[in-house]
Design a protein around this motif. Sequence first.
Motif, PDB file in Angstrom:
ATOM      1  N   ALA A  44     -18.348  43.519 -11.686  1.00 46.22           N
ATOM      2  CA  ALA A  44     -19.098  44.683 -11.203  1.00 46.22           C
ATOM      3  C   ALA A  44     -18.200  45.763 -10.632  1.00 46.22           C
ATOM      4  N   ASP A  45     -17.036  45.375 -10.118  1.00 44.70           N
ATOM      5  CA  ASP A  45     -16.159  46.367  -9.483  1.00 44.70           C
ATOM      6  C   ASP A  45     -15.252  47.085 -10.483  1.00 44.70           C
ATOM      7  N   TYR A  55     -30.286  43.102 -15.898  1.00 38.57           N
ATOM      8  CA  TYR A  55     -29.819  42.508 -14.644  1.00 38.57           C
ATOM      9  C   TYR A  55     -30.066  41.004 -14.583  1.00 38.57           C
ATOM     10  N   ALA A  87     -25.932  41.444  -9.996  1.00 43.17           N
ATOM     11  CA  ALA A  87     -26.947  42.318  -9.407  1.00 43.17           C
ATOM     12  C   ALA A  87     -26.365  43.621  -8.886  1.00 43.17           C
ATOM     13  N   ASP A  88     -25.051  43.633  -8.604  1.00 45.75           N
ATOM     14  CA  ASP A  88     -24.438  44.845  -8.064  1.00 45.75           C
ATOM     15  C   ASP A  88     -23.695  45.672  -9.109  1.00 45.75           C
ATOM     16  N   LYS A 112     -28.820  52.427 -12.458  1.00 45.51           N
ATOM     17  CA  LYS A 112     -28.941  51.796 -11.149  1.00 45.51           C
ATOM     18  C   LYS A 112     -27.570  51.328 -10.687  1.00 45.51           C
ATOM     19  N   ASN A 113     -27.339  51.443  -9.400  1.00 38.97           N
ATOM     20  CA  ASN A 113     -26.125  50.976  -8.725  1.00 38.97           C
ATOM     21  C   ASN A 113     -24.888  51.830  -8.995  1.00 38.97           C
TER      22      ASN A 113
END
Length: 265
Positions: free
Chosen positions: A89-90, A107, A112-113, A137-138
């Motif tokens: 995610a990062d 998702y 989730a992130d 999203k996010n």
Amino acid sequence: MKNLKIAIIGCGNLGLSIVNGLLGTEGFDAKNLIVTKRHPENLDYLQPLGVTVSADNMSAARDADLIILGVKPYNIPLILKEIAPSITADKQTIVSLATGVTLEEMYQLLPADMAIYRAMPNIAADIQESITCICGKNGTPATEQTIKELFDSIGISIVIEEHLMEAATVLGACGIAYVLRFMRAMTQGGIQIGFDAKTANTIVNQTVKGAAELIIKKGIHPEAAIDKVTTPKGCTIVGLNEMEHHGFSAAMVKGVLASYGKIEK
């Protein structure tokens, strides 16, 4: 976006439109683009241009900053499960071009992130004239700006709410086909009144382009422009009324609604 590493997984017709748009963008380095396909040999012609062509989705995803999913909707779960071990995610952002596959559904298979977006361009991306609707999203403001810059490089983009994505698909992506069908019919009419096919096509192409540019640059409603062309008892209003008698506008609206209904199912 200059140094952004982009992977297009499942590079079909829409993916190729994006590739062509990106390669035509000043400052974009083809070495930062990798495309995958089940039969990559079909894309080998891109390699001399600097694009990396592969059948390895996991490797493509691992090396990318931005992953564009160009596969069919029913293949999205399979692809996400395949590349999930290769992404974090990062580091990566996911952009899906699949019609009808929601953020929530993606998702279920991704962190989730993670920043996930849906985007719907059209085939005019080939000539950097696409309209692309985006939701996500996010993503940080910087991430969203990067996504917009990507799709602005192949036309223009707008950010919308996710519940409008299916409607955007119909109006922006299916809409290209609606306009082309109208152009074909108009060309056929031109042939019937005396033009050869090539000349009729040239006249129709420029007429449609001129009509669109007139509305865009003048910022006027189509009906206002129509009023300038229709004179009392003239040939334009006779033709328009004949089309309406045969359900021209109604057929267009019904077509839009039928396409939308198909997606909603």
